[in-house]
Design a protein around this motif. Structure first.
Motif, PDB file in Angstrom:
ATOM      1  N   MET A 293      48.757  50.931   5.953  1.00 10.52           N
ATOM      2  CA  MET A 293      49.021  50.288   4.662  1.00 10.52           C
ATOM      3  C   MET A 293      49.699  51.254   3.687  1.00 10.52           C
ATOM      4  O   MET A 293      50.536  50.853   2.884  1.00 10.52           O
ATOM      5  CB  MET A 293      47.708  49.776   4.055  1.00 10.52           C
ATOM      6  N   ARG A 294      49.355  52.516   3.768  1.00 14.50           N
ATOM      7  CA  ARG A 294      49.819  53.519   2.796  1.00 14.50           C
ATOM      8  C   ARG A 294      51.236  54.009   3.099  1.00 14.50           C
ATOM      9  O   ARG A 294      52.025  54.225   2.191  1.00 14.50           O
ATOM     10  CB  ARG A 294      48.839  54.687   2.826  1.00 14.50           C
ATOM     11  N   PHE A 295      51.534  54.216   4.352  1.00 19.54           N
ATOM     12  CA  PHE A 295      52.838  54.760   4.738  1.00 19.54           C
ATOM     13  C   PHE A 295      53.771  53.608   5.091  1.00 19.54           C
ATOM     14  O   PHE A 295      53.715  53.041   6.180  1.00 19.54           O
ATOM     15  CB  PHE A 295      52.706  55.725   5.922  1.00 19.54           C
ATOM     16  N   THR A 296      54.620  53.287   4.135  1.00 20.56           N
ATOM     17  CA  THR A 296      55.601  52.217   4.311  1.00 20.56           C
ATOM     18  C   THR A 296      56.971  52.761   3.925  1.00 20.56           C
ATOM     19  O   THR A 296      57.090  53.870   3.391  1.00 20.56           O
ATOM     20  CB  THR A 296      55.269  51.009   3.417  1.00 20.56           C
ATOM     21  N   SER A 297      57.987  51.978   4.202  1.00 17.84           N
ATOM     22  CA  SER A 297      59.349  52.336   3.811  1.00 17.84           C
ATOM     23  C   SER A 297      60.121  51.045   3.595  1.00 17.84           C
ATOM     24  O   SER A 297      59.636  49.963   3.952  1.00 17.84           O
ATOM     25  CB  SER A 297      60.013  53.183   4.900  1.00 17.84           C
ATOM     26  N   PRO A 298      61.314  51.142   3.047  1.00 20.00           N
ATOM     27  CA  PRO A 298      62.105  49.914   2.870  1.00 20.00           C
ATOM     28  C   PRO A 298      62.341  49.162   4.183  1.00 20.00           C
ATOM     29  O   PRO A 298      62.338  47.938   4.210  1.00 20.00           O
ATOM     30  CB  PRO A 298      63.425  50.420   2.270  1.00 20.00           C
ATOM     31  N   ARG A 299      62.509  49.899   5.265  1.00 21.33           N
ATOM     32  CA  ARG A 299      62.711  49.233   6.565  1.00 21.33           C
ATOM     33  C   ARG A 299      61.409  48.842   7.242  1.00 21.33           C
ATOM     34  O   ARG A 299      61.414  48.059   8.183  1.00 21.33           O
ATOM     35  CB  ARG A 299      63.503  50.149   7.501  1.00 21.33           C
ATOM     36  N   HIS A 300      60.310  49.403   6.784  1.00 22.26           N
ATOM     37  CA  HIS A 300      58.985  49.116   7.344  1.00 22.26           C
ATOM     38  C   HIS A 300      58.008  48.796   6.216  1.00 22.26           C
ATOM     39  O   HIS A 300      57.044  49.543   5.986  1.00 22.26           O
ATOM     40  CB  HIS A 300      58.473  50.302   8.163  1.00 22.26           C
ATOM     41  N   PRO A 301      58.216  47.691   5.508  1.00 24.50           N
ATOM     42  CA  PRO A 301      57.354  47.376   4.365  1.00 24.50           C
ATOM     43  C   PRO A 301      55.913  47.058   4.762  1.00 24.50           C
ATOM     44  O   PRO A 301      55.010  47.138   3.930  1.00 24.50           O
ATOM     45  CB  PRO A 301      58.036  46.165   3.717  1.00 24.50           C
ATOM     46  N   GLU A 302      55.680  46.726   6.008  1.00 22.29           N
ATOM     47  CA  GLU A 302      54.328  46.429   6.494  1.00 22.29           C
ATOM     48  C   GLU A 302      53.717  47.610   7.236  1.00 22.29           C
ATOM     49  O   GLU A 302      52.683  47.465   7.883  1.00 22.29           O
ATOM     50  CB  GLU A 302      54.369  45.204   7.427  1.00 22.29           C
ATOM     51  N   GLY A 303      54.355  48.762   7.171  1.00 22.55           N
ATOM     52  CA  GLY A 303      53.856  49.938   7.862  1.00 22.55           C
ATOM     53  C   GLY A 303      54.557  50.143   9.185  1.00 22.55           C
ATOM     54  O   GLY A 303      55.490  49.424   9.536  1.00 22.55           O
ATOM     55  N   PHE A 304      54.091  51.119   9.929  1.00 21.12           N
ATOM     56  CA  PHE A 304      54.753  51.527  11.167  1.00 21.12           C
ATOM     57  C   PHE A 304      53.978  51.145  12.420  1.00 21.12           C
ATOM     58  O   PHE A 304      54.302  51.597  13.510  1.00 21.12           O
ATOM     59  CB  PHE A 304      55.002  53.046  11.144  1.00 21.12           C
ATOM     60  N   GLY A 305      52.968  50.343  12.286  1.00 18.04           N
ATOM     61  CA  GLY A 305      52.166  49.923  13.433  1.00 18.04           C
ATOM     62  C   GLY A 305      51.009  50.875  13.685  1.00 18.04           C
ATOM     63  O   GLY A 305      50.970  51.997  13.179  1.00 18.04           O
ATOM     64  N   LYS A 306      50.077  50.409  14.484  1.00 17.90           N
ATOM     65  CA  LYS A 306      48.837  51.167  14.719  1.00 17.90           C
ATOM     66  C   LYS A 306      49.064  52.479  15.455  1.00 17.90           C
ATOM     67  O   LYS A 306      48.416  53.480  15.145  1.00 17.90           O
ATOM     68  CB  LYS A 306      47.837  50.312  15.484  1.00 17.90           C
ATOM     69  N   VAL A 307      49.955  52.490  16.411  1.00 15.85           N
ATOM     70  CA  VAL A 307      50.177  53.713  17.198  1.00 15.85           C
ATOM     71  C   VAL A 307      50.742  54.818  16.308  1.00 15.85           C
ATOM     72  O   VAL A 307      50.227  55.940  16.282  1.00 15.85           O
ATOM     73  CB  VAL A 307      51.111  53.425  18.400  1.00 15.85           C
ATOM     74  N   LYS A 308      51.788  54.485  15.558  1.00 14.70           N
ATOM     75  CA  LYS A 308      52.380  55.497  14.670  1.00 14.70           C
ATOM     76  C   LYS A 308      51.436  55.833  13.519  1.00 14.70           C
ATOM     77  O   LYS A 308      51.392  56.984  13.075  1.00 14.70           O
ATOM     78  CB  LYS A 308      53.734  55.032  14.148  1.00 14.70           C
ATOM     79  N   ALA A 309      50.680  54.871  13.042  1.00 16.17           N
ATOM     80  CA  ALA A 309      49.724  55.144  11.965  1.00 16.17           C
ATOM     81  C   ALA A 309      48.673  56.147  12.437  1.00 16.17           C
ATOM     82  O   ALA A 309      48.288  57.048  11.683  1.00 16.17           O
ATOM     83  CB  ALA A 309      49.063  53.857  11.490  1.00 16.17           C
TER      84      ALA A 309
END
Length: 144
Positions: free
Chosen positions: A113-129
């Motif tokens: 939830m915390r790490f987002t970006s313009p291309r990933h507004p919903e986050g980077f998924g569980k593995v990358k999180a």
């Protein structure tokens, strides 16, 4: 004359109300003293005091570079040119790691939830999180 009687009655009602609100029921109680002592000096800041609250100090330049490189290795879009924001998010993530030390799913969910970006507004998924959590832990708050 009615006005004087009304004023006297109002005064009596107020006095009775104040007496009823008193927390001390004894009639011989001494009046409570106001605290007249001077406040003590504020406590000195303790180095690492923030760390005990779950927020470590900002990383030095070398640690910051290592952290940013690690995040970029996971996915370059995590930092997306905003290094200071990535560090701030990491320090906030340290607080989550501190507050929930044995709850990896919670840490991962918060990182997603915390790490987002313009291309990933919903986050980077569980593995990358989960990888982000590890990068934060190792680089920013290894003592947690």
């Amino acid at each position: 004359m009615k006005r004087t009687a009304a004023s006297a009655l109002t005064s009596l009602v107020l006095a009775a109300a104040l007496a009823a609100c008193s927390s001390d029921n004894s009639t011989n109680a001494a009046p409570k003293r106001a605290n007249t002592t001077t406040p003590s000096a504020p406590a000195k800041a303790v180095p690492g005091g923030e760390a005990t609250a779950g927020i470590p100090p900002k990383p030095n330049a070398a640690r910051k570079v290592g952290y940013i490189r690690t995040l970029t290795g996971i996915d370059p879009d995590i930092v997306h040119g905003r290094e200071d924001k990535a560090v701030d998010r990491g320090l906030n993530q340290c607080q989550t790691i501190h507050n929930f030390p044995k709850d990896k799913p919670k840490q991962t969910k918060m990182a997603e939830m915390r790490f987002t970006s313009p291309r990933h507004p919903e986050g980077f998924g569980k593995v990358k999180a989960a990888q982000i959590v590890e990068a934060v832990h190792v680089n920013l708050c290894p003592k947690f």
